[in-house]
Design a protein around this motif. Structure first.
Motif, PDB file in Angstrom:
ATOM      1  N   ASP A 229       0.811  -1.361  -0.032  1.00 45.00           N
ATOM      2  CA  ASP A 229      -0.010   0.059   0.080  1.00 45.00           C
ATOM      3  C   ASP A 229       0.855   1.008  -0.124  1.00 45.00           C
ATOM      4  N   LYS A 232       0.089   4.545  -2.374  1.00 42.79           N
ATOM      5  CA  LYS A 232      -1.259   5.206  -1.788  1.00 42.79           C
ATOM      6  C   LYS A 232      -0.978   5.974  -0.798  1.00 42.79           C
ATOM      7  N   ASN A 233      -0.288   5.264   0.244  1.00 44.45           N
ATOM      8  CA  ASN A 233       0.070   6.157   1.544  1.00 44.45           C
ATOM      9  C   ASN A 233       0.853   7.228   1.363  1.00 44.45           C
ATOM     10  N   LEU A 235       1.141   9.049  -1.547  1.00 44.97           N
ATOM     11  CA  LEU A 235       0.533   9.968  -2.238  1.00 44.97           C
ATOM     12  C   LEU A 235      -0.380  10.814  -1.250  1.00 44.97           C
ATOM     13  N   THR A 236      -1.214  10.026  -0.453  1.00 48.90           N
ATOM     14  CA  THR A 236      -2.227  10.505   0.439  1.00 48.90           C
ATOM     15  C   THR A 236      -1.427  11.732   1.331  1.00 48.90           C
ATOM     16  N   GLN A 237      -0.274  11.505   1.781  1.00 46.37           N
ATOM     17  CA  GLN A 237       0.452  12.227   2.729  1.00 46.37           C
ATOM     18  C   GLN A 237       0.712  13.511   2.078  1.00 46.37           C
ATOM     19  N   ALA A 240      -3.919  16.481  -2.224  1.00 45.12           N
ATOM     20  CA  ALA A 240      -5.210  16.428  -1.723  1.00 45.12           C
ATOM     21  C   ALA A 240      -6.102  15.486  -2.957  1.00 45.12           C
ATOM     22  N   ASP A 241      -5.715  15.909  -4.055  1.00 42.05           N
ATOM     23  CA  ASP A 241      -6.560  15.049  -5.026  1.00 42.05           C
ATOM     24  C   ASP A 241      -5.704  13.696  -5.600  1.00 42.05           C
ATOM     25  N   VAL A 242      -5.694  12.454  -4.688  1.00 38.20           N
ATOM     26  CA  VAL A 242      -4.972  11.553  -4.934  1.00 38.20           C
ATOM     27  C   VAL A 242      -5.436  10.875  -6.361  1.00 38.20           C
ATOM     28  N   THR A 243      -6.880  10.871  -6.690  1.00 40.81           N
ATOM     29  CA  THR A 243      -7.098   9.990  -7.922  1.00 40.81           C
ATOM     30  C   THR A 243      -6.679  10.857  -9.136  1.00 40.81           C
ATOM     31  N   ASN A 246      -2.897   9.962  -9.090  1.00 42.61           N
ATOM     32  CA  ASN A 246      -2.783   8.448  -9.270  1.00 42.61           C
ATOM     33  C   ASN A 246      -2.848   8.193 -11.130  1.00 42.61           C
TER      34      ASN A 246
END
Length: 474
Positions: A229, A232-233, A235-237, A240-243, A246
């Protein structure tokens, strides 16, 4: 166990050893080992180590105050302070009362400074008016590359001109990465570097007593694995717009490297995608690659993944999520991933070869003092069997140039279970004309995982250097 970073430790110790105040700025992408480096440096020294968090300026002041008092005056560690100046005054008083050297570390500085615009100005005031003759070493550290470069290191920064040293901590190179798995074969060391990108945190997760395959399966292809993971972890840090980010990374990882094509694939406007790409560059995940002999040609730029672990993850994990969640990740690795590892390693191996070429070229191994390495791509003119001319897109994996005497070396890299033969050599020689107008080609380099055919035994190798993966680890 602490591995590598000798130059960085030497730099820190030089600042620590000087009389009076000294300051070092450390920055670099996440997981690269900044905090671990600082921890190693201060382990036998008196230090206040504060790591800022995303809790706002008031809470950071509260936590910072406690950290300072825990070291300087533990019986008052629960005291509260109205301002950072009141805390720094206590530190200044302590410095005045003793000749003992104290190190003050503010890690993840951007988390605090972004919410408190006065913080850097306050530090500047204390440096200039109260600390210059004090036995204090200040270390400011951060992972937000753009913030550290624009707000801390630039001429507009309040603390500009006050640092004694700056360290941009990069991922380990392929050779230093091998120190984490010293008993692996050269091939496995290279693949270990490829799937971790030389990032200190990821390398530290490899158990050197276990095989390469077992480590990769445990870390990537298991729902409990740290790297399952990780993208994702991380990028989340950072976003704001992870989608959107990604989706952009997916395109870059798949080989799309032009802004307009990436934008059309993710169905967003060019400026929106450009903003995401620039942010990805800021956090060290993407780089803007330029053709080495045409660096001013804006049309010859490519967006590529700088982080090899991200490339590995995006190439293999998304398609295997369901299988991994059913507990069959190891089977997927054996059936699908392992047979493609050499193919994945293609671009990684090229980067390793460029590093090797520059390292050796600086020492004059190829007959000239190389000053930079890169890659070349463009179009070449070829003739078919009927002597008709046609154009074909092509590239040169390794180009090492000397800006001093306008000489160059060029190379081809093959990370395959087959030996390099004369055809690959002759193709490389043919491509020399693509850059020979600007540089005099002095050496041809062939890099191979599996060695070379007997054809090379009987030819003149005056201008040819044959290099195996084992050679690169000597």
């Amino acid at each position: 166990m602490f591995i590598g970073r000798e130059r960085e430790l030497k730099s820190l110790n030089e600042v620590y050893s000087k009389a009076g105040f000294g300051m070092t700025i450390i920055y670099g992408r996440r997981r690269v080992g900044k905090s671990y480096l600082i921890t190693e440096f201060i382990k036998d020294k008196k230090a206040i180590f504060y790591t800022a968090t995303k809790v706002g300026s008031e809470r950071n002041l509260e936590f910072f105050s406690k950290q300072v008092l825990d070291v300087l005056n533990p019986e008052y560690s629960d005291a509260t302070f109205p301002s950072i100046e009141s805390v720094l005054d206590i530190l200044t008083k302590k410095l005045s009362e003793s000749d003992e050297k104290i190190i003050l570390v503010i890690d993840e500085l951007p988390y605090w400074a972004e919410k408190d615009e006065a913080l850097l100005s306050i530090l500047q005031k204390y440096i200039d008016t109260k600390w210059l003759d004090k036995n204090l070493m200040l270390i400011l550290c951060g992972s937000a590359l753009s913030f550290m470069e624009k707000k801390v290191l630039s001429e507009k920064s309040p603390v500009f001109g006050r640092r004694d040293a700056q360290i941009k901590l990069e991922a380990f190179n392929y050779r230093d990465s091998a120190l984490f798995v010293p008993d692996y074969s050269s091939e496995d060391k290279a693949i270990c570097y490829g799937v971790t990108g030389g990032v200190a945190k990821y390398l530290s997760l490899f158990d050197p007593k276990k095989s390469l395959d077992d480590n990769i399966k445990r870390l990537f292809f298991n729902t409990n694995g740290y790297l399952f993971d990780e993208t994702k972890n991380l990028l989340t840090q950072e976003f704001a717009d992870v989608t959107l980010v990604n989706n952009v990374i997916e395109q870059v990882a798949s080989g799309e490297n032009a802004l307009n094509i990436i934008a059309s694939k993710v169905k967003e406007k060019d400026p929106t995608v450009l903003y995401s790409l620039e942010k990805l560059i800021d956090v060290g995940l993407v780089e803007k690659k330029k053709c080495i002999t045409e660096e001013k040609n804006k049309k010859k730029t490519q967006y590529v993944l700088k982080d090899h672990m991200f490339k590995f993850w995006y190439e293999f994990i998304p398609k295997a999520i369901s299988v991994i969640e059913m507990g069959q990740g190891e089977l997927y690795y054996e059936k699908v991933v392992k047979p493609k590892l050499h193919e994945f390693m293609g671009s990684v191996f090229e980067e390793m070869c460029r590093y090797y070429t520059l390292e050796q070229g600086i020492q004059g191994a190829f007959g000239s003092f190389l000053t930079e390495t890169g890659t070349w791509w463009g179009v070449e003119q070829l003739q078919d069997a009927e002597d008709k001319w046609y154009q074909q897109a092509t590239d040169i994996d390794v180009v090492g140039i000397s800006t001093i005497d306008k000489t160059a070396v060029i190379g081809e890299c093959k990370f395959k279970n087959e030996k390099i033969d004369k055809g690959i050599y002759e193709t490389l020689v043919g491509r020399a004309r693509l850059i020979s107008g600007k540089y005099n080609i002095t050496k041809y380099l062939l890099f191979s995982l599996s060695g070379f055919t007997d054809w090379f035994n009987d030819i003149d190798k005056t201008n040819l250097v044959l290099i195996t993966v084992d050679d690169m680890y000597k």
